[in-house]
Enzyme design. Structure first.
Site, short mmCIF file in Angstrom:
data_model
loop_
_atom_site.label_atom_id
_atom_site.label_comp_id
_atom_site.label_asym_id
_atom_site.label_seq_id
_atom_site.Cartn_x
_atom_site.Cartn_y
_atom_site.Cartn_z
N THR A 140 40.76 35.82 35.55
CA THR A 140 39.82 36.01 34.44
C THR A 140 38.92 37.21 34.70
O THR A 140 38.57 37.51 35.86
CB THR A 140 38.96 34.74 34.21
OG1 THR A 140 37.70 35.12 33.66
CG2 THR A 140 38.70 33.96 35.46
N SER A 194 30.27 30.87 37.55
CA SER A 194 30.48 29.42 37.50
C SER A 194 31.41 29.05 38.65
O SER A 194 32.08 29.93 39.22
CB SER A 194 31.11 28.99 36.18
OG SER A 194 32.51 29.25 36.19
N TYR A 216 34.14 27.33 38.28
CA TYR A 216 35.50 27.62 37.79
C TYR A 216 35.87 29.07 38.10
O TYR A 216 36.93 29.36 38.66
CB TYR A 216 35.59 27.35 36.27
CG TYR A 216 36.63 28.21 35.59
CD1 TYR A 216 37.99 28.01 35.85
CD2 TYR A 216 36.27 29.25 34.73
CE1 TYR A 216 38.95 28.82 35.25
CE2 TYR A 216 37.21 30.06 34.13
CZ TYR A 216 38.56 29.85 34.40
OH TYR A 216 39.50 30.66 33.83
N HIS A 217 35.00 30.01 37.72
CA HIS A 217 35.33 31.43 37.95
C HIS A 217 35.45 31.71 39.45
O HIS A 217 36.24 32.56 39.86
CB HIS A 217 34.27 32.33 37.30
CG HIS A 217 34.30 32.32 35.80
ND1 HIS A 217 33.46 31.54 35.04
CD2 HIS A 217 35.10 32.97 34.93
CE1 HIS A 217 33.74 31.72 33.76
NE2 HIS A 217 34.73 32.58 33.66
N LYS A 235 38.85 31.13 40.68
CA LYS A 235 39.78 32.22 40.34
C LYS A 235 39.67 33.35 41.36
O LYS A 235 40.66 34.01 41.68
CB LYS A 235 39.48 32.76 38.94
CG LYS A 235 39.61 31.74 37.82
CD LYS A 235 41.01 31.20 37.76
CE LYS A 235 41.63 31.33 36.42
NZ LYS A 235 42.91 30.59 36.31
#
Ligand SMILES: NC(=O)c1ccc[n+]([C@@H]2O[C@H](COP(=O)([O-])OP(=O)(O)OC[C@H]3O[C@@H](n4cnc5c(N)ncnc54)[C@H](O)[C@@H]3O)[C@@H](O)[C@H]2O)c1
Length: 382
Positions: free
Chosen positions: A144, A179, A181-182, A185
């Site tokens: 992302t 975050s 989540y990021h 990644k």
């Protein structure tokens, strides 16, 4: 080409699977329904129901005459993934199988841990099973743009040449996520880079911006082939949410000043980008990083366009700034490079008023199904 799609039941995975199959490739789609389960658990059901993965493949076969094989299973289960890769022997794997919601990952310890374990383990297992059974296989991993954060310098495509005390070295572009989540990644990218330089894997890491849209040539063939479309605060991406809010007559939920700028792309262009990456694989031992978006917008620019186009279709759209539940810059420099996919042949579908009007019209058909109670933010960063 034999293409394995991990996360093949998802918003991006299902249209990708159909598109590869429509273009004559052998497609195998894998999913464990994590997204369906988390959506149910958090009361974040999509705008309309979609058939399960095997049923979707049956409908697609009836409509197009093309087959998609599928299996339900967890990519964080090494034995399961190993069996799939050994038996199917893919030439390319498109890896979408992750928990993709930043708000979900910030909800609490359980959700953060699930996101961390699921995302990092799925990538780690994929690396190992490819090394074991299909070392020539091209891994196409969805990353992302959020990995880069919002630095006060231009964002390059994956790498940065640094001169330090008279000496030079190329490094992964600095990453600072907003975050958990990021952050997973970023961990994925680090894992891939380690295995590429140590074991000679062949990898494309696609730094994708937020995707919008509901329409692709295959999805448009039959209502039952539509992708899952989320508009809630947890699983919905911003433009899909604004369009649904416009249709529902709910003021558009702009977080804070609305100056948050990101690179966006149409769902149709996600399919193009992934297929261009698959058709032009990097050499073994190369980690190719491509920034996957077509246009930059601030949240307030998107809100203004939805307001204008919604009004032209007879919707009364209002814009409301609400307290930002996230910890992020609301007014910042943002200039991200994105030329490599264009060089490979990407022909962008830009966000014209006509494209937006078509999206609003399509979502408008489901206006009676919109649950207004899942629109306002339910998760705060702190
Ligand atoms: N949608 C976007 O705007 C966007 C933007 C940037 C990056 N991405 C990335 O693209 C990928 C796909 O996103 P999406 O929007 O389609 O999300 P999605 O949740 O709709 O799709 C992901 C799919 O993977 C499945 N999955 C998750 N973990 C799994 C596991 N361990 N085993 C098997 N299946 C598993 C889920 O059930 C789901 O169907 C994600 O990796 C996401 O981080 C998405």
């Amino acid at each position: 080409m034999r293409v394995l799609i991990l996360g093949g039941d998802g918003y991006l995975g299902w249209p990708t699977a159909m598109s590869f199959a429509a273009n004559g490739h052998d497609v195998f789609a894998v999913d464990n329904y994590l997204r369906r389960n988390l959506a149910r658990e958090t009361c974040s059901e999509p705008l309309f129901d979609t058939p399960n993965l095997p049923k979707r493949t049956e409908i697609f076969r009836a409509v197009s005459g093309k087959g998609i094989d599928s299996a339900i299973g967890d990519c964080s289960d090494h034995e399961f993934l190993s069996r799939i890769v050994r038996d199917f022997s893919p030439e390319a794997v498109v890896h979408y199988a992750e928990q993709p919601s930043a708000p979900y990952s910030m909800r609490g310890h359980r959700e953060a841990r699930l996101t961390l374990e699921n995302n990092v383990l799925a990538t780690f297992n994929l690396i190992h099973v490819v090394l074991e059974h299909s070392p020539e296989c091209h891994i196409i991993k969805l990353g992302t743009m959020g990995e880069y954060g919002t630095p006060n310098i231009d964002i390059e495509e994956g790498w940065l040449e640094v001169t330090h005390k008279g000496r030079k070295q190329k490094f992964l572009y600095p990453r600072q996520a907003g975050s958990l989540y990021h952050t997973t990644k970023i961990l994925d990218t680090d894992l891939l880079w380690f295995y590429v330089r140590t074991f000679g894997l062949r990898v494309t890491d696609l730094m994708q911006g937020p995707v919008y849209g509901i329409s692709t040539p295959e999805c448009d063939c039959d209502e039952k082939l539509l992708p899952n479309f989320h508009y809630d605060d947890i699983f919905g991406t911003v433009l899909n949410r604004f369009v649904t809010q416009a249709v529902a007559g709910v003021p558009l939920t702009m977080y804070g000043k609305g100056g948050q700028t990101r690179g966006y792309l149409n769902l149709k262009d996600t399919l193009q980008c992934v297929e261009l990456a698959a058709g032009n694989p990097p050499a073994r031992g190369e980690l190719r990083i491509l920034n996957q978006f077509t246009e930059q917008f601030s949240v307030s620019q998107l809100a203004q366009q939805v307001t204008r186009v919604g009004a032209s279709l007879g919707y009364e759209v209002q814009l409301q700034s609400i307290a930002n539940p996230r910890k992020e810059a609301e007014d910042h420099y943002y200039n991200a490079q994105h030329s490599e996919l264009l060089k490979l042949g990407l022909r962008p579908h830009l966000l014209t008023d006509e494209v937006l009007a078509d999206m609003i019209t399509k979502v408008g058909r489901y206006s009676a199904k919109i649950d207004k109670s899942i629109i306002m933010p339910r998760v705060r960063w702190s």
